[in-house]
Motif scaffolding. Sequence first.
Motif, mmCIF file in Angstrom:
data_model
loop_
_atom_site.group_PDB
_atom_site.id
_atom_site.type_symbol
_atom_site.label_atom_id
_atom_site.label_comp_id
_atom_site.label_asym_id
_atom_site.label_seq_id
_atom_site.Cartn_x
_atom_site.Cartn_y
_atom_site.Cartn_z
ATOM 1 N N GLU A 7 -28.645 18.123 -23.069
ATOM 2 C CA GLU A 7 -28.169 19.404 -23.603
ATOM 3 C C GLU A 7 -29.023 19.854 -24.787
ATOM 4 O OE1 GLU A 7 -24.128 18.570 -24.492
ATOM 5 O OE2 GLU A 7 -23.444 18.877 -22.447
ATOM 6 N N ILE A 8 -29.426 18.911 -25.632
ATOM 7 C CA ILE A 8 -30.274 19.246 -26.771
ATOM 8 C C ILE A 8 -31.612 19.789 -26.276
ATOM 9 C CG2 ILE A 8 -31.572 18.272 -28.716
ATOM 10 C CD1 ILE A 8 -29.201 16.306 -29.084
ATOM 11 N N LYS A 9 -32.214 19.124 -25.295
ATOM 12 C CA LYS A 9 -33.499 19.584 -24.767
ATOM 13 C C LYS A 9 -33.361 20.961 -24.138
ATOM 14 C CE LYS A 9 -37.424 18.432 -21.841
ATOM 15 N NZ LYS A 9 -37.708 19.802 -21.562
ATOM 16 N N TYR A 42 -41.136 18.626 -24.740
ATOM 17 C CA TYR A 42 -41.684 17.643 -23.825
ATOM 18 C C TYR A 42 -40.563 16.672 -23.447
ATOM 19 C CZ TYR A 42 -45.879 19.790 -25.637
ATOM 20 O OH TYR A 42 -46.825 20.709 -25.997
ATOM 21 N N PRO A 43 -40.808 15.743 -22.527
ATOM 22 C CA PRO A 43 -39.716 14.866 -22.085
ATOM 23 C C PRO A 43 -39.009 14.099 -23.207
ATOM 24 C CG PRO A 43 -41.546 14.708 -20.572
ATOM 25 C CD PRO A 43 -42.009 15.561 -21.714
ATOM 26 N N ALA A 44 -39.729 13.665 -24.239
ATOM 27 C CA ALA A 44 -39.089 12.852 -25.275
ATOM 28 C C ALA A 44 -39.131 13.487 -26.663
ATOM 29 C CB ALA A 44 -39.742 11.474 -25.341
ATOM 30 N N ASP A 66 -33.446 12.310 -32.867
ATOM 31 C CA ASP A 66 -33.328 12.671 -34.280
ATOM 32 C C ASP A 66 -32.247 13.733 -34.489
ATOM 33 O OD1 ASP A 66 -35.358 10.924 -35.049
ATOM 34 O OD2 ASP A 66 -36.914 12.453 -34.848
ATOM 35 N N ILE A 67 -32.135 14.667 -33.570
ATOM 36 C CA ILE A 67 -31.097 15.694 -33.670
ATOM 37 C C ILE A 67 -29.735 15.093 -33.346
ATOM 38 C CG2 ILE A 67 -30.242 17.858 -32.698
ATOM 39 C CD1 ILE A 67 -33.141 18.701 -32.337
ATOM 40 N N LEU A 68 -29.694 14.243 -32.319
ATOM 41 C CA LEU A 68 -28.439 13.618 -31.920
ATOM 42 C C LEU A 68 -27.846 12.772 -33.043
ATOM 43 C CD1 LEU A 68 -26.493 13.187 -29.497
ATOM 44 C CD2 LEU A 68 -27.825 11.154 -28.968
ATOM 45 N N THR A 69 -28.682 12.035 -33.753
ATOM 46 C CA THR A 69 -28.216 11.172 -34.840
ATOM 47 C C THR A 69 -28.140 11.896 -36.176
ATOM 48 O OG1 THR A 69 -30.462 10.409 -35.296
ATOM 49 C CG2 THR A 69 -29.137 9.092 -33.758
#
Length: 86
Positions: A7-9, A42-44, A66-69
Amino acid sequence: MAKTLIEIKRSLDENVGKRITIQANGGRKKMIERSGLLEGTYPAVFTIKLDEDQNTVERVSYSYTDILTETVKLSVCEEAKATEQV
Protein backbone atom coordinates in the motif's frame (compact mmCIF):
# COMPACT_ATOMS: atom_id res chain seq x y z
CA MET A 1 -0.50 6.55 5.88
CA ALA A 2 -0.78 2.98 4.54
CA LYS A 3 -0.38 -0.10 6.70
CA THR A 4 1.45 -2.52 4.41
CA LEU A 5 4.52 -2.17 2.23
CA ILE A 6 2.47 -2.77 -0.93
CA GLU A 7 0.00 0.00 0.00
CA ILE A 8 2.87 2.38 0.77
CA LYS A 9 4.49 1.69 -2.61
CA ARG A 10 1.19 2.15 -4.46
CA SER A 11 0.50 5.48 -2.77
CA LEU A 12 4.01 6.67 -3.64
CA ASP A 13 3.60 5.46 -7.24
CA GLU A 14 0.63 7.83 -7.57
CA ASN A 15 2.75 10.78 -6.40
CA VAL A 16 5.85 10.35 -8.58
CA GLY A 17 6.93 13.76 -9.88
CA LYS A 18 5.22 15.67 -7.08
CA ARG A 19 6.90 17.84 -4.48
CA ILE A 20 7.29 16.21 -1.08
CA THR A 21 8.71 16.99 2.34
CA ILE A 22 10.47 14.37 4.43
CA GLN A 23 11.24 14.27 8.12
CA ALA A 24 13.86 11.62 8.80
CA ASN A 25 15.28 10.41 12.07
CA GLY A 26 18.85 11.73 12.28
CA GLY A 27 19.74 9.86 15.47
CA ARG A 28 20.19 11.23 18.99
CA LYS A 29 16.73 12.80 18.96
CA LYS A 30 17.46 14.85 15.82
CA MET A 31 15.01 15.12 12.96
CA ILE A 32 16.25 16.07 9.50
CA GLU A 33 13.76 17.84 7.26
CA ARG A 34 14.28 17.89 3.50
CA SER A 35 12.16 18.72 0.50
CA GLY A 36 12.33 17.85 -3.17
CA LEU A 37 10.66 15.89 -5.94
CA LEU A 38 9.68 12.24 -5.66
CA GLU A 39 11.80 10.98 -8.53
CA GLY A 40 11.05 7.29 -8.74
CA THR A 41 9.79 4.18 -7.01
CA TYR A 42 11.52 0.83 -7.24
CA PRO A 43 10.77 -2.62 -5.77
CA ALA A 44 12.47 -1.93 -2.42
CA VAL A 45 13.24 1.82 -2.31
CA PHE A 46 12.09 5.23 -3.53
CA THR A 47 14.29 8.16 -4.52
CA ILE A 48 13.93 11.88 -3.94
CA LYS A 49 15.73 14.58 -5.91
CA LEU A 50 16.45 17.25 -3.31
CA ASP A 51 16.36 21.01 -3.78
CA GLU A 52 19.86 22.03 -4.87
CA ASP A 53 20.02 25.31 -2.99
CA GLN A 54 19.25 23.75 0.40
CA ASN A 55 21.20 20.48 0.35
CA THR A 56 24.72 19.33 -0.44
CA VAL A 57 23.60 15.95 -1.78
CA GLU A 58 21.57 15.64 -4.93
CA ARG A 59 19.46 12.55 -4.26
CA VAL A 60 18.47 10.39 -1.31
CA SER A 61 16.74 7.04 -1.17
CA TYR A 62 14.68 5.42 1.53
CA SER A 63 13.01 2.05 1.83
CA TYR A 64 9.28 1.55 2.24
CA THR A 65 10.07 -0.06 5.59
CA ASP A 66 11.33 3.34 6.81
CA ILE A 67 7.83 4.75 6.32
CA LEU A 68 6.18 1.69 7.86
CA THR A 69 8.31 1.94 11.01
CA GLU A 70 7.89 5.75 11.05
CA THR A 71 11.65 6.37 10.82
CA VAL A 72 10.71 8.60 7.88
CA LYS A 73 7.58 10.75 7.75
CA LEU A 74 6.54 11.86 4.31
CA SER A 75 4.06 14.52 3.23
CA VAL A 76 3.01 15.53 -0.26
CA CYS A 77 3.00 19.30 -0.78
CA GLU A 78 -0.11 20.61 -2.43
CA GLU A 79 1.05 23.28 -4.83
CA ALA A 80 -1.24 26.20 -5.39
CA LYS A 81 -2.14 26.43 -9.03
CA ALA A 82 -1.76 29.88 -10.49
CA THR A 83 -4.53 31.06 -12.70
CA GLU A 84 -3.77 33.39 -15.55
CA GLN A 85 -6.06 36.25 -16.30
CA VAL A 86 -6.31 37.34 -19.91
